[in-house]
Design an enzyme around this catalytic site. Structure first.
Site, short mmCIF file in Angstrom:
data_model
loop_
_atom_site.label_atom_id
_atom_site.label_comp_id
_atom_site.label_asym_id
_atom_site.label_seq_id
_atom_site.Cartn_x
_atom_site.Cartn_y
_atom_site.Cartn_z
N TYR A 147 -1.33 77.00 42.44
CA TYR A 147 -1.12 75.82 41.59
C TYR A 147 -0.53 76.17 40.23
CZ TYR A 147 -3.37 72.28 44.40
OH TYR A 147 -3.67 71.38 45.38
N ASP A 257 -11.77 78.23 56.41
CA ASP A 257 -11.64 77.42 57.62
C ASP A 257 -13.00 77.23 58.31
OD1 ASP A 257 -11.06 80.13 57.73
OD2 ASP A 257 -10.16 80.03 59.70
N ASP A 281 -8.99 71.90 46.54
CA ASP A 281 -8.31 70.62 46.72
C ASP A 281 -8.65 70.04 48.10
OD1 ASP A 281 -6.65 68.51 46.30
OD2 ASP A 281 -4.80 69.65 46.18
#
Ligand code: NAI
Length: 398
Positions: A147, A257, A281
């Site tokens: 980011y 994950d 996010d």
């Protein structure tokens, strides 16, 4: 009067100035409702001895229309000066070279924690069988990772230069299609990781929460995300050895994950989550969806060292429903609850949270939520706000 940081603590005056950005689109509807509910809770909780002096500052479309500037300098200055503020959603200006206003505000004040509590409120529809088991607080790193915005478009001289550096100077041979690749850089630092993990652990201890989970993809990105995990554990051992030895807190880690799966299968295993920017996010939105959607998820951006904190609605400006008195003010309201807790006005925070709980438990909510509730009764934005004020009075016993 302004909040100041003294001896590592916030000194909050009884009549406190809070700068706010109304927000674009539905911001115009939810912000006045939010202010009215907060004012009524503060008045009730403190019998008039405390109050908020709301100071409007401009950003977004409203700022552009009035000043020709999307983010006038006075706005970040007001937040810097007053330490604590709140904002509605802002339209992201379209066009090259215009930065996201949210990112600009976070960067200016170095608000390195994006804080998102996630809990289920009785009455809300959820895709989970046992949503009551979800009670987490996400600490998302807000200033680093992919980011940081260091990237080069495919086909540009910059991308070519970067490719040349990688192949000729760094000996990189693994780029599958070098001539047509765009490139991005992912900085993850020791300091950036440590301050985030430190804040997460301090929060867990202060709120007597059982664990902090470091969520990462260190199995693939060994030095950046793997570094985050390693530096996180090292920081915990170095600065919180006593608390860990006394069993006050468990530090654990999980691959991102697997974490996303586990939160659906065994959400009760997780409490405070510390993670990098991009993982955070995805995680914040999934967790929010598990307990009723991003429309009601609150959030804050905080720098614990300076005390600066900007509380915010986590959804966007919802142009499709703006101006129709149907928007849900709960995200902004629950962010106000976080804000009141942050400044130590916990009685007022508790009143608002209790009123929202009571309203949802009784099936009364705005359309986005009421339509999924058995016996749900749809209220307009303003009517929902008025209902909450009534409930605050009832809970307070007036
Ligand atoms: P959005 O969050 O505004 O809307 C997505 C969907 O959720 C829409 O169907 C909308 O009606 C619904 N929704 C959102 N908030 C709601 C609420 N409080 N009550 C009821 N329904 C609600 O996302 P979208 O459409 O992608 O973005 C619109 C604008 O907002 C864009 O300019 C975007 O850049 C900006 N945005 C700003 C954010 C911020 O300031 N924090 C965050 C996300 C988007």
């Amino acid at each position: 009067m302004k909040i100041v940081k003294q001896n590592n603590k916030l000194a909050v005056p009884n009549k406190v100035t809070i700068p706010f950005i109304e927000g674009d689109g539905i911001g115009k509807e939810i912000t006045p409702v939010c202010r009215a509910v907060v004012d009524s809770a503060v008045a009730k909780a403190y019998g008039g001895s405390r109050s908020i002096d709301w100071k409007e500052v401009l950003a977004g479309e409203k700022a552009f229309n009035e000043t020709g500037n999307w983010l006038p300098d006075e706005t970040p200055e007001a937040f810097r000066d007053c330490l604590v503020g709140i904002k509605g959603p802002l339209t992201t200006p379209v066009g090259e070279g215009v930065r996201s206003l949210n990112v600009a505000l976070r960067q200016t004040l170095d608000l390195y924690v994006c804080l998102r509590p996630v809990r289920w409120i009785k009455g809300l529809a959820s895709p989970l069988k046992e949503p009551q088991k979800v009670n987490m607080v996400v600490f998302r790193e807000n200033t680093e990772d992919i980011y940081a915005g260091i990237e080069w478009r495919q086909g540009t001289p910059e991308a070519g230069k970067f490719l040349k550096f990688l192949t000729e100077e760094m000996g990189v041979t693994k780029i599958r299609f070098p001539k047509t690749s765009a490139f991005g850089v992912k900085p993850v630092s020791v300091e950036g990781t440590e301050r985030l993990v430190r804040a997460a652990i301090a929060y867990a201890l202060e709120n007597r929460l059982p664990s902090v989970t470091l969520v990462h993809k260190g199995n693939i990105m060994k030095y950046t995300e793997g570094g985050f995990k390693r530096w996180g554990y090292e920081l915990a051992q170095r600065e919180f050895a006593r608390e860990l030895a006394e069993g006050k807190l468990v530090i654990q880690d999980v691959i991102a994950d697997a974490f996303l799966q586990n939160t659906l299968l065994t959400p009760e295993k997780y409490s405070v989550i510390a993670t990098l920017n991009l993982n955070g996010d995805y995680i914040s939105d999934q967790l929010a969806a598990m307990v009723g959607g991003i429309g009601i998820a609150p959030g804050a951006n905080i720098c614990y060292e300076s005390g600066h904190a900007l509380f915010e609605a986590t959804h966007g400006t919802a142009p499709d429903i703006a101006g129709k008195n149907v928007a849900n003010p709960s995200s902004l309201l629950l962010s106000s609850v976080m804000m009141l807790e942050y400044i130590g006005w916990t009685e007022a925070a508790g009143l608002i949270a209790a009123a929202i709980d009571k309203s949802f438990a009784g099936g009364r909510a705005t359309h986005d939520l009421a339509r999924f509730m058995p016996n749900g009764e749809t209220l307009g934005t303003m009517e929902f706000g008025a209902h909450l004020v009534t409930l605050i009075n009832e809970i307070y016993g007036v």
